[in-house]
Design an enzyme around this catalytic site. Sequence first.
Site, PDB file in Angstrom:
ATOM      1  N   THR A  46       1.243  -1.112   0.070  1.00 19.70           N
ATOM      2  CA  THR A  46       0.111  -0.097   0.158  1.00 19.70           C
ATOM      3  C   THR A  46       0.668   1.489   0.103  1.00 19.70           C
ATOM      4  OG1 THR A  46      -1.813  -1.247   1.253  1.00 19.70           O
ATOM      5  CG2 THR A  46      -1.920   1.365   1.210  1.00 19.70           C
ATOM      6  N   TYR A 130       3.796 -13.046   4.193  1.00 13.64           N
ATOM      7  CA  TYR A 130       2.570 -12.190   3.383  1.00 13.64           C
ATOM      8  C   TYR A 130       2.250 -13.211   2.587  1.00 13.64           C
ATOM      9  CZ  TYR A 130       0.149  -8.433   0.771  1.00 13.64           C
ATOM     10  OH  TYR A 130      -0.730  -7.734   0.078  1.00 13.64           O
ATOM     11  N   LYS A 158      -0.093 -13.417   6.649  1.00 13.73           N
ATOM     12  CA  LYS A 158      -0.755 -11.792   6.887  1.00 13.73           C
ATOM     13  C   LYS A 158      -1.630 -12.284   5.904  1.00 13.73           C
ATOM     14  CE  LYS A 158      -1.755  -8.195   3.836  1.00 13.73           C
ATOM     15  NZ  LYS A 158      -1.294  -6.244   3.654  1.00 13.73           N
TER      16      LYS A 158
END
Length: 297
Positions: A46, A130, A158
């Site tokens: 992000t 992730y 995640k």
Amino acid sequence: MTPTGLYVPLITPFDTRGEVDQEALTRLADQVLAEGAEGLVALGTTGEPHALSAAEQRTVLDLVGATCRRHRAGFMVGAHTAEDLRALAGRPGVTAALCLVPPFLRPGEEAVLAHFARLAEVSPVPLVAYHVPYRTGQTLSAGALRRLAELPQVVGVKHAVGGIDADTIALLADPPPDFAVLGGEDAYLSPLLALGAPGGIVASAHLATADHAALVTAWREGDLPRARPLGHRLATLSAALFAEPNPAVIKAVLHAQGRIPSPAPRPPLLPATAEATARALTCAEQLAGPRADAEAA
């Protein structure tokens, strides 16, 4: 340290000249922590790390790290190679590194486990894997994730698999001890919390941060009458914020709210369209409405 609660993977705000706006970044970090986030992620996807120079990345880490220390908050850093991880040794306050499952190659589960074992050997901080198979091309079964949890230094994942699949159900039905399965798919945060996830890494929580934090608390405490409707409203907001490639719509909404000076991401991303921005702003305003009415009552 096993990460729990709400983590916000921060955008990188740019000024009208396209430079990193340090004041806006610090202000944004302060805001989301003050509104209930347990920690921040710097240089996550992000934050557009692919588009930042090495000097800009260091600036982001300096500013976000200092803010986390002031708030005594968790500080997670996107770091995907042994070199990235070694560089964290000189950084105070980093509580974990967010490490992507190797993308594009599809090396297989055994190779992924060997990869994280190598990273764990050199990392000065705990690792959070992730897992985002629709981006990496590599799926991991519940069994592989349990084996990942057995590695020293690996404290969580995640979990962003595009929904709630059979492996998600199996993993959370018998979660590994001291291993956090963190929601990483914003629209599915509420059902993942309902299954027992202890928190999430949620880009949507740039908006309605207090509501996202309240959702985590409500599911943790078993407050179903509060959790279910709040989860539905936040999922609607998340869908609007991810209608176009992240973080374009989030940036557009933050700019419209006067929280960052420019809505623009850096190439190859394009700014959000006016239509997507308007829909997301409407969702954010509708979400604020019930809360504002309750506070006024």
